[in-house]
Design a protein around this motif. Structure first.
Motif, PDB file in Angstrom:
ATOM      1  N   LYS A 124       0.850  -1.187   0.000  1.00 36.61           N
ATOM      2  CA  LYS A 124       0.000   0.000   0.000  1.00 36.61           C
ATOM      3  C   LYS A 124       0.890   1.242   0.000  1.00 36.61           C
ATOM      4  CE  LYS A 124      -4.151  -1.711   0.551  1.00 36.61           C
ATOM      5  NZ  LYS A 124      -5.298  -1.347  -0.233  1.00 36.61           N
TER       6      LYS A 124
ATOM      7  N   CYS B  78       0.694   4.350   1.352  1.00 33.18           N
ATOM      8  CA  CYS B  78      -0.123   5.087   2.321  1.00 33.18           C
ATOM      9  C   CYS B  78       0.711   5.919   3.289  1.00 33.18           C
ATOM     10  CB  CYS B  78      -1.021   4.124   3.082  1.00 33.18           C
ATOM     11  SG  CYS B  78      -0.122   2.848   3.976  1.00 33.18           S
TER      12      CYS B  78
ATOM     13  N   SER C 178       2.094   8.963   4.949  1.00 36.42           N
ATOM     14  CA  SER C 178       1.602  10.329   5.065  1.00 36.42           C
ATOM     15  C   SER C 178       2.741  11.337   4.887  1.00 36.42           C
ATOM     16  CB  SER C 178       0.975  10.514   6.451  1.00 36.42           C
ATOM     17  OG  SER C 178       0.746  11.879   6.718  1.00 36.42           O
TER      18      SER C 178
ATOM     19  N   ASN D 138      -1.599   7.278   6.146  1.00 32.16           N
ATOM     20  CA  ASN D 138      -2.869   7.894   5.789  1.00 32.16           C
ATOM     21  C   ASN D 138      -3.926   6.798   5.816  1.00 32.16           C
ATOM     22  OD1 ASN D 138      -5.117   8.925   4.496  1.00 32.16           O
ATOM     23  ND2 ASN D 138      -3.913  10.088   3.008  1.00 32.16           N
TER      24      ASN D 138
ATOM     25  N   LYS E  55      -5.993   5.680   2.660  1.00 30.43           N
ATOM     26  CA  LYS E  55      -5.371   4.902   1.597  1.00 30.43           C
ATOM     27  C   LYS E  55      -5.214   3.423   1.949  1.00 30.43           C
ATOM     28  CE  LYS E  55      -2.873   8.787  -0.347  1.00 30.43           C
ATOM     29  NZ  LYS E  55      -1.565   9.327  -0.720  1.00 30.43           N
ATOM     30  N   VAL E  56      -5.553   3.066   3.177  1.00 33.35           N
ATOM     31  CA  VAL E  56      -5.400   1.681   3.621  1.00 33.35           C
ATOM     32  C   VAL E  56      -6.602   0.843   3.219  1.00 33.35           C
ATOM     33  CG1 VAL E  56      -5.225   0.221   5.672  1.00 33.35           C
ATOM     34  CG2 VAL E  56      -3.898   2.318   5.523  1.00 33.35           C
TER      35      VAL E  56
END
Length: 165
Positions: free
Chosen positions: A96, A98, A100, A117, A120-121
């Motif tokens: 992923k 993700c 931040s 974030n 986005k998971v």
């Protein structure tokens, strides 16, 4: 939801040591033989980070209950001198993107504090976060609690900060 980095417990000083194998990230096979070195009173941990993410049979059974898109390749660890063999599993996890913008880094590019974030998971319980220099296995709170309720050896969990909304 809360998330945790799943790590090999570095405080255990006598784990088995898998010898370097020819396993690269694109390696695909149904099973692999890997030689290990057992120090005196060596421990077979349930989670190994090197040379790649490797889990015990018991940990594999738990992880597949939470995530059906995990891929595993059997690896048979053999200690030639002692004549022992154990089955472990190479773990392939969904990656992923993700990380931040709130994540902080050391000057050499390693992550000082990981912040993800959560948008986005999505709904993944177990996933991998890749940065330029490191890779992290992340589990959600349900998986972390389940891991802690069982007598797994060699696992550490570290809470991950979530991006402020």
């Amino acid at each position: 939801m809360e998330y945790f980095i799943l790590r090999q417990d570095q405080s255990i000083t006598n784990p088995i040591i898998p010898l370097k194998t020819d396993l690269d990230d694109d390696f695909v096979c149904s099973s692999v033989f890997g030689e290990v070195i057992e120090k005196e009173n060596a421990l077979y941990l349930d989670y190994l980070e090197k040379p790649r993410r490797i889990v015990s049979e018991q940990l594999k059974k738990l992880l597949v209950k939470y995530e059906d898109n995990l891929a595993f390749t059997a690896i048979v660890f053999t200690d030639v001198k002692k004549g022992t063999q154990r089955i472990y599993w190479l773990l392939d996890i969904v990656k992923k993107h993700c990380i931040s913008h709130e994540t902080t880094y050391y000057p050499d590019g390693r992550i000082k504090e990981l912040v993800i974030n959560p948008k986005k998971v999505e709904l993944d319980c177990i996933f991998q976060v890749d940065s330029k220099r490191e890779s992290f296995t992340i589990v959600n709170l349900d998986v972390a609690e389940s891991l802690l309720r069982r007598p797994f050896l060699g696992i550490q969990l570290q809470r991950v900060k979530l991006e402020r909304r």
